[in-house]
Design an enzyme around this catalytic site. Structure first.
Site, PDB file in Angstrom:
ATOM      1  N   ASP A 291      27.196 -17.314  -2.921  1.00 24.11           N
ATOM      2  CA  ASP A 291      27.562 -18.147  -2.305  1.00 24.11           C
ATOM      3  C   ASP A 291      27.284 -18.268  -1.157  1.00 24.11           C
ATOM      4  OD1 ASP A 291      30.537 -18.641  -1.696  1.00 24.11           O
ATOM      5  OD2 ASP A 291      30.560 -16.740  -0.014  1.00 24.11           O
TER       6      ASP A 291
ATOM      7  N   CYS B  67      21.436  21.065 -24.365  1.00 19.38           N
ATOM      8  CA  CYS B  67      20.866  19.674 -25.047  1.00 19.38           C
ATOM      9  C   CYS B  67      21.213  18.692 -25.145  1.00 19.38           C
ATOM     10  CB  CYS B  67      19.636  20.320 -25.877  1.00 19.38           C
ATOM     11  SG  CYS B  67      20.592  21.011 -27.276  1.00 19.38           S
TER      12      CYS B  67
END
Length: 766
Positions: free
Chosen positions: A445, A24
């Protein structure tokens, strides 16, 4: 003033540890705290992957880190960058899964007759036979002792180290119920002893053996299915790791063949790739031709034809030909290895939300134990007696296990990064997903990103008195030192034209401007055309109007314009679709390029982009990105070249096209491996789906505990039902995360032609 020397990056090391025994978020917090107490050590632990990424000073031994984790009550081993480790880890996972399945099966086989017998004895007293209670004990003890032993072992280990975890709650609940029941049977009148199924109908029943067995069975079942789901979530990473080959055939200088482990392959070695074999490392083809299947890594269904001087990537498969490859990047430096490492780091990284969850969980278990004690005392003071007070106290202990909290974020991230890898999207960190979801502007680009990047020479114009072949030869000689798409096109055109290419000396790359070198004693510069090109100005206007890229060739120092070369770079078929999807998703596309305005606008028109910034040098790209950020925008930059690296790093999110340079790939946060821009909107959809899933998981986990604990304290929730609900909560969180495997399914290359998702299509949370 401190006299201690400053710690430099070269003094810091990083190691990945496999942590066993965590159940846990409280376990995660404990491991991180223990490692963090060591000088200069910082650890990030992930429950879903059972990995810890640890940074430590150069003087610290890895063995000390492992010993610290072991002293905290958990197993620890170093994860080495070796393909065999993946197999070993998978084998260990399979073994652990089989053991868990055996315990669950035994518990279930014994619990079913135990529950039936208890119910029959409760409802029909005339069926009771002598010592029937001890038959129940005989059925229950193997479950609450042997099947539940992993819970007890971890709880005892935590107790020895002064900590608590989910297993503490489970073990305490099972032991309390079992001890109370055995005490009742041993010391009280057996004629008035009821069975635990009365506790199902009324929580005040005095026997809880089948409750203890039921809780054990349900929690084991939940943990088993959770472990299976987590293993399924990691299958993509295992399949990617499986692309790495174990052996390679190395060719000696005399042509002799030697089979060696791939770990012994070195840069510069020549190795053989036969038809059907995987390429062992990144390199350049020396001789031979073959079709290379890249689908397992990039998702591209069509094999790529390669020949001499073409690059190949490790993990791909050659078919229909025999290749001799010169290794350029080996081992952990190959593109495949770097991609796997990047995704593994992303799965280990934590968000601010997950760190908050870990801090809450670290104190959650002690708080729950306190609430259980208050519940017990409260019911005793209310006159319920020990039997009536024990049931709600046990229910509080069991229902509040925080495993769902610990799994809410890492399982979603684990599945999302795996799904991204399937689509050809490699995410380098959790924050990249957060930023992708928040991005509102995408800066793209041009060359190699919106266009194919496979340029060809369309035309050549020379100044008066210049020989075209000599101009082409000198330009190709200078470009032989560059890896840019324009350079490759010039070299290929010279080779196809049969023009001999001389050697180049004193080569210098000029980022954003081109390249310079000395050819036949003459300084030659290849790069952007000057503002004044004289008689050749008309040709530039003509070419740029057609969308061509123009480079100028200067000779001498200072250089005189010797000629111009026009290159065409077609727009990718996927670019207009990708841009349309980005707009539909609410993002603003911007074309940012170092090319001239006319060529940039031609590409923008073809892609459907209205905002164009042309003629930007690397620094100018960074300035434009920062200007957009100053306007309050969250900017994602998409590029592929060296001149994009600074802008990729400056943007809120850097996205590199996988065919780009290594510098761009290192600077980016996300790498798109598929040569298909449609994975760009798929990245946005995946990020949004992931964040939605995490929110849903956390809402369920917090809401479940918040609502269930008061119900249990009020005595309205039986411990048996509490155990089932607790196991179900963890399973639901993992299952909800697994739905991300279908995110952006329209972009999955295995599903046939790509379908454009509708603008109204949304990812529905569970």
């Amino acid at each position: 003033m401190s006299t201690e020397p400053a710690v430099t990056p070269s003094d810091v090391r990083t190691v990945e540890l496999r942590i066993d025994g965590m159940t846990c978020a409280a376990c995660v917090g404990r491991v991180e705290r223990k490692l963090g107490k060591l000088d200069g050590v910082h650890a990030t632990v992930n429950l879903a992957t059972e990995r810890a990424l640890v940074t430590y000073p150069a003087g610290t031994e890895v063995g000390a880190l492992v010993a610290t984790v072991q002293k905290a009550g958990y197993g620890a081993t170093e994860v080495r960058a070796d393909p065999s480790d993946t197999g070993d880890a998978a084998t260990e996972d399979d073994t652990a899964l089989r053991r868990l399945r055996l315990r669950m099966a035994v518990a279930l086989i014994l619990f079913i007759p135990l529950a039936d017998l208890s119910l029959a004895m409760s409802l029909v007293p005339t069926l009771r036979f002598p010592y029937w209670q001890w038959v129940i004990v005989a059925l229950a003890l193997p479950v609450v002792v042997w099947a539940a032993w992993p819970f007890h072992r971890t709880a005892f280990s935590n107790l020895r180290h002064g900590s608590t975890s989910m297993d503490t709650l489970v073990s305490l609940g099972v032991i309390s119920a079992s001890a109370w029941s055995l005490g009742e049977m041993a010391f009280l009148d057996s004629r008035v002893t009821l069975t635990g199924w009365d506790a199902v109908l009324s929580p005040s029943g005095p026997l809880y053996l089948e409750v203890a067995a039921g809780v054990t069975t349900f929690v084991l079942a939940g943990r088993y299915f959770e472990a299976r789901a987590r293993r399924t979530a990691g299958r993509v990473m295992r399949s990617l790791a499986a692309l790495e080959t174990d052996e390679v055939t190395v060719l000696g200088a005399d042509g002799t063949e030697r089979n060696l482990p791939v770990g012994r392959l070195r840069v510069g070695d020549r190795f053989l790739v036969r038809p059907g074999e995987r390429v062992a490392a990144d390199g350049v083809v020396e001789t031979g031709r073959a079709a290379v299947d890249t689908s397992a890594m990039t998702g591209e269904p069509v094999p790529v034809e390669v020949g001499p001087e073409d690059r190949v990537t490790g993990g791909t498969i050659a078919s229909g030909g025999r290749l001799v490859v010169v290794a350029e990047q080996v081992g952990a430096d190959t593109r495949l290895a770097r991609m796997i490492a990047a995704v593994e780091r992303a799965q280990t990284e934590k968000s601010a939300t997950q760190r908050l969850v870990d801090r809450v969980s670290s104190v959650f278990v002690p708080i729950v134990l306190g609430l259980a004690l208050l519940t017990l005392l409260g019911w005793l003071l209310a006159g319920a007696g020990w039997a009536g007070a024990l049931a709600p106290a046990i229910a509080v202990v069991i229902i509040a296990c925080p495993c769902a909290l610990g799994l809410a974020t890492p399982t979603a991230l684990m599945v999302a990064t795996g799904r991204g890898a399937e689509l050809g999207i490699f995410v380098k960190g959790y924050r990249a997903l957060e930023t992708t979801r928040a991005a509102d502007t995408v800066v793209l680009d041009k060359t190699g990103t919106l266009t194919t990047g496979r340029m060809t020479v369309a035309d050549v114009a020379v100044a008066a008195g210049t020989d075209p072949d000599r101009l082409l030869a000198r330009a190709a000689a200078v470009e032989s030192g560059s890896e840019h798409a324009i350079a490759e096109a010039v070299r290929e055109h010279a080779r196809a034209s049969g023009v001999p290419v001389p050697a180049v000396d004193e080569f210098v790359a000029l980022p954003g401007l081109g390249a310079r070198g000395t050819v036949d004693g003459v300084v030659v510069t290849v790069g952007r055309p000057p503002e004044d090109t004289g008689p050749l100005a008309g040709r530039i206007d003509e070419w740029e109007a057609a969308g061509h890229t123009v480079v100028a060739v200067h000779t001498g120092d200072p250089g005189e314009l010797a000629g111009l070369i026009a290159l065409s770079d077609p727009v990718k078929e996927s670019a207009p679709i990708a841009v349309a999807e980005l707009v539909a998703a609410g993002l603003r596309p911007v074309l940012l390029t170092g090319d001239r305005p006319a060529a940039a606008h031609a590409v923008a028109r073809a892609c459907g982009i209205t905002e164009v910034v042309a003629g930007a040098l690397p620094d100018g790209k960074v300035d434009h990105v920062r200007a957009l950020q100053a306007q309050g925008r969250t900017v994602a930059m998409v590029g592929d070249g060296v001149n994009d690296a600074a802008a990729l790093a400056a943007a809120d999110l850097g996205i590199a096209v996988g065919s780009g340079t290594d510098v761009a790939l290192e600077a980016a946060d996300v790498v798109l491996v598929r040569d298909d821009l449609r994975v760009l909107p798929a990245t946005v959809e995946l990020a949004r789906a992931t964040m939605g899933t995490i929110r849903g998981n956390l809402w369920w986990a917090f809401g479940y505990n918040t609502a269930a604990i008061p119900v249990a304290m009020a005595g309205l929730l039986n411990p048996l039902l509490a155990g089932a609900a607790m196991a179900l909560s963890s399973f639901l969180v993992v299952t909800n995360s697994l739905r991300l495997r279908k995110a952006a399914a329209w972009a999955d290359p295995t599903l046939g032609p790509v379908r454009t998702p509708s603008r109204d299509e949304e990812y529905v949370e569970a």
